[in-house]
Design a protein around this motif. Structure first.
Motif, PDB file in Angstrom:
ATOM      1  N   HIS B   8      50.417  36.683  -0.637  1.00 36.72           N
ATOM      2  CA  HIS B   8      48.945  37.016  -0.147  1.00 36.72           C
ATOM      3  C   HIS B   8      48.077  36.148  -1.061  1.00 36.72           C
ATOM      4  N   TRP B  14      47.384  34.598   4.473  1.00 36.84           N
ATOM      5  CA  TRP B  14      48.566  34.853   4.301  1.00 36.84           C
ATOM      6  C   TRP B  14      49.728  33.842   4.560  1.00 36.84           C
ATOM      7  N   GLU B  32      44.210  42.516   6.423  1.00 37.09           N
ATOM      8  CA  GLU B  32      45.610  43.212   6.272  1.00 37.09           C
ATOM      9  C   GLU B  32      45.623  44.182   7.510  1.00 37.09           C
TER      10      GLU B  32
END
Lengths: 153, 476
Positions: B8, B14, B32
């Motif tokens: 992360h 990501w 997320e």
């Protein structure tokens, strides 16, 4: 003979699991045919392709012959579906009956169908091409053949 | 996907670290919640793209990424021909140069309701949509070749559209390097009667109202005013592009094996850019780009004609026309040096920031319009490219909401008739030859487009300018 793909369950299963079905893909649609031979599985998968487009009856008013070849059975399956898609596109037809003969790396197919009638067939989508995604042609332990892949619509 | 499968890097970044055959990392831009909702196939496909020869910097995926073919839909990857880089027919996909054009009408949306039904019916009659539809245009061999070389410029020269449209289309309406000789007879045959048709699936024609402005200054440059009507068209290169994709995917699967390129998924079929098949594909793919540009130009002409019938004094100008399934040669800085790269965008929009030399003078200070299709219920967005997008993803952003449910699942959940009725109650008129097609494209089958564009903005890919609310939607 008329083929009437059933509405609710998006599949048509015959004796011993033979028939066709759809399976999910994020953007498009997976089609699968099952039969006693690769040729039968290919025929059933083509019915699944038609059922992705329309739930209406497709009458056998005209006949189209196709031929294709490929280096293995899975690639031949994609070639077969793409041959059907091509004839659908250029003839503006839907097909409800299929006969397939496979000899080695070559396939001969007969498609029976009719011109698209937009109001009656209410086509839900327009297949663009058969893909190599989730492509599988295999024989199970009971000796039944299945042929499946995702079609881009 | 499980967020723990990634490094992360920051709130919106990501990263999949290189391992095994990966030549570069894979990077997904999303929040997320979007990551958790994404199919595991996005992880697998972004990883697979990172293994391809000549890939530069990283394999990227946009916030709307979902399971595609070889590449994830929402995938971006650049290849350097001088380092063995490849071009991938699967990386561009079947719907070559599928894209979006938005036209500004200057008409207030409150003038629409009394005419809305008549407008919807007229658009539905005039815009051929869905399987079995044909346009009024039939191309002979010479005209087909001229169209494949000339794109929207060809269409304008034949009387479709206006000269001022051309600079508002990527490549000024004509993709250089197209080679019609590389387009098969089967591809030509599939297109012969399909010019000026919308197609099917997620393609649409919409009349929309500007419902919200986020950036007044850029909206002013784009000609967008709160409460005014715009027209948006989403479609591509029709049967020609589909057949070129089919033809070359097959050829590249064989060629990849022969040239020793190890592809983890046959759908990633590719060939070295500097190879005979690579060059033939590029020639054919660019011809398909021209076909898509010509097709949207013709549809834009029909849209003008119908809208002007109802509003004769409306001056309908093209805001922009973007393609989101392409491979384009672009200059990008890599390690401080400008390199000429073949950038694949599969379900991703080019998003040049302010000052980019390829933008028309009128838009250059603001940046490139990035046109994002939502669903027929939730609306669409217009974004503008950010300078930061260059370093993030070779100046790329998302292209739509992205599906959250398969067609299969959508069909089980919704009835097309009910969707049409519910949207009508919200003031949105749907016209489609297929109620089942409407169910498959139901608004609930798509991710929340607002969260996707917010993620693109927070990731520095593109910034929100305006939100559009649908008034009329024609679905193929």
């Amino acid at each position: 003979m008329e083929i009437r793909p059933p509405r609710a369950d998006r599949q048509a299963k015959g004796a011993r699991g033979m028939g066709w079905s759809h399976f999910p893909h994020d953007a498009d649609i997976g089609i699968k045919g099952v039969g006693r031979s690769p040729a039968e599985a290919f025929e059933q998968a083509a019915l699944a392709l038609t059922a992705a487009v329309t739930e209406a009856a497709v009458e056998s008013k005209a006949e189209v012959a196709v031929r294709c070849q490929a280096s293995d059975l899975e690639l031949l399956f994609v070639e077969w579906l793409n041959a059907v898609i091509y004839e659908m596109a250029v003839r503006k037809m839907l097909f409800g009956q299929f006969q397939v003969r496979i000899e080695g790396k070559r396939l001969e197919g007969l498609l029976r169908g009719e011109p698209v009638e937009v109001v009656r067939h209410a086509p839900a989508c327009e297949p663009k091409g058969a893909t190599y995604t989730a492509l599988k042609v295999e024989k199970d332990r009971d000796g039944l053949w299945s042929a499946a892949c995702v079609v881009d619509v | 996907m499980d967020p723990d499968r990634f490094t992360h890097v920051d709130e919106m970044t990501w990263r999949i670290e290189p391992k095994g055959a990966m030549r570069v990392p894979a990077i997904i831009y999303a929040d997320e919640a979007l990551i958790r909702d994404m199919d595991d196939k996005v992880h697998e496909q972004a990883t697979n793209v990172a293994t391809l020869p000549g890939i530069v910097r990283a394999s990227y995926a946009m916030p709307d990424a979902h399971w595609g073919y070889g590449f994830p839909i929402g995938g971006v990857a650049a290849f350097d021909p001088d380092h063995g880089g490849v071009v991938s027919a699967g990386g561009v996909g079947f719907d070559i140069s599928c894209g979006v054009r938005t036209m500004v009408t200057g008409v207030a949306a409150d003038k629409i309701p009394p005419l809305q039904k008549a407008l919807a019916d007229s658009f539905f009659r005039q815009i051929p949509a869905g399987l079995g539809s044909t346009g009024a245009i039939e191309l002979d061999t010479d005209e087909m070749t001229a169209m494949l070389s000339g794109g929207a410029q060809w269409a304008f020269e034949r009387g479709w559209g206006e000269a001022r449209d051309l600079e508002r289309i990527e490549e000024n309406g004509r993709m250089a390097g197209a080679d019609p000789a590389c387009v098969s007879e089967r591809a030509r045959e599939r297109q012969r009667r399909e010019m000026g048709t919308l197609g099917s699936g997620n393609h649409y024609f919409e009349l929309q109202a500007v419902a919200e402005i986020f950036d007044e200054a850029v909206a002013g440059v784009f000609g967008l005013k709160l409460g005014e009507v715009v027209i948006t068209i989403h479609c591509g290169s029709r049967g020609l592009g589909h057949q070129i994709g089919t033809d070359f995917l097959k050829e590249m699967v064989v060629a990849a094996a022969e040239t020793g390129i190890d592809i983890p998924d046959r759908e990633l079929a590719c060939a070295p850019i500097n190879s005979d098949i690579g060059q033939r594909y590029l020639g054919a793919m660019r011809a398909a780009v021209n076909c898509a540009l010509a097709n949207r130009q013709i549809l834009g002409h029909h849209a003008r004609r119908v809208f002007n019938h109802f509003f004769p004094s409306a001056d309908i100008s093209l805001l922009f026309d973007v393609s989101h399934n392409t491979c384009k040669v672009e200059e990008h800085p890599v390690d401080g040096k400008s390199r000429s790269l073949f950038v694949h965008r599969k379900g991703a929009t080019r998003a040049f920031g302010p000052g980019h030399p390829s933008l028309p003078a009128a838009l250059r200070t603001a940046g490139q319009p990035v046109l994002i299709g939502g669903s027929m219920g939730t609306g669409s967005y217009i974004l503008v490219g950010e300078t930061s997008s260059e370093a993030k993803a070779f100046s790329s952003a998302c292209h739509g909401a992205g599906r959250s449910l398969s067609r299969h699942a959508a069909l089980k959940r919704w009835s097309g008739r009910k969707v049409v009725d519910e949207l009508a109650e919200q003031g949105i008129l749907i016209r489609s030859p297929s109620m089942r097609g409407v169910a498959e494209e139901a608004p609930g089958a798509y991710k929340d487009v607002s969260s996707v564009v917010m993620a693109a903005e927070r990731a520095g890919l593109a910034r929100r300018v305006a939100r559009l609310r649908p008034l009329i939607c024609i679905k193929g």
